[in-house]
Design an enzyme around this catalytic site. Sequence first.
Site: not given
Length: 262
Positions: A128-129, A132, A189
Site C-alpha cells: 500500500h505504501e 503511494h 488511499e
Amino acid sequence: MNISLFKASLLSTSLLLAACVTSSPTGRNQVLLFGGAEMSQLGVQSFEEMKKTQTINKDPKTNAYVQCVSTSITSTLGKQPDFEQWEVVVFDSDQVNAFALPGGKIGVYTGLLKVAKNADQLAAVIGHEIAHVQANHSNERLSTSKLAGYGTQLGQVALQSTEYQEIGMTALGLGVQYGVIMPYGRAQESESDILGLHLMHEAGFDATQSVELWKNMAVAAGGSEPLEFLSTHPSNETRINNLQNEFNKLTKNNKTKPLCSL
C-alpha cells in the site's frame, strides 16, 4: 487587481492545469506540478532527517524480516527512473504505521508488527505504501496544496466583485476544504489499497490477508476511528469491501511465496 486581471489569472491557471493533468495507474485524473527528480530529492531529505531524529531498530531478526517483505515487493517493480535502489529502515515506535517516500525510501514502525500478524499482512501495508509512491500521490498532494494556496489568493480578489463572489467563497472555504483536498486524500488511499493488493499478489503473498489486516486495524483502533466523511482515509469497512471486490480481478500467480518470517 481588476476583474480583467482576475480573468487573466484564471485563464493562466487553467492553462497550467491542462498542461499538468495526467492519469494515475487506475485512470484517475491527477495534477502533477513537480518533476520526479524534485520529488525524489524531497523524499531523500525527509528520510535522512527522520533517521536523525527517530530511534532506529537494530534487531537483526526484525530488520531481516521487514527487509525480506519489502524486497519481495520492490523486486517486482524493475529499475526505477529516479533512484538506484530502495532503502528500508525499521523505527522503534509504538505507532501502527509504515510509509514510503519518493526516492525509494521505506520506513516501518515496530508497532505495526503487533497488528500485521504475518508476512502477508505486512506485505499488504508495505505494498500500500509503495503504491503511494508509484502513483505519484506525494506529488499530487503537494501540487494540490500549492493550487489551493493560489486559489485562496484568487478568491480574495474575487470577493471584491459580486459577479465572482461565489467563486471566491468556494476557493476560500468549502470548495478548497471538501471539494479538493479532503476527497483527494480518500481517493489516494483507496487507490493505494487496490494497487498495493496487486503488488503483494505479484510478489507471491496471499492477497486475501489484506482483509485480515484491516480487520486487525479495526480492532486496534478500539472504536476510536473518525467518521469517514471527515477523514482523509476510507473507513476500515470501506477498505475491506473494496479489497474483497478487487480479489475477483486478480489473475493466477504461480510465483513462489516469499519465505519471510519473524
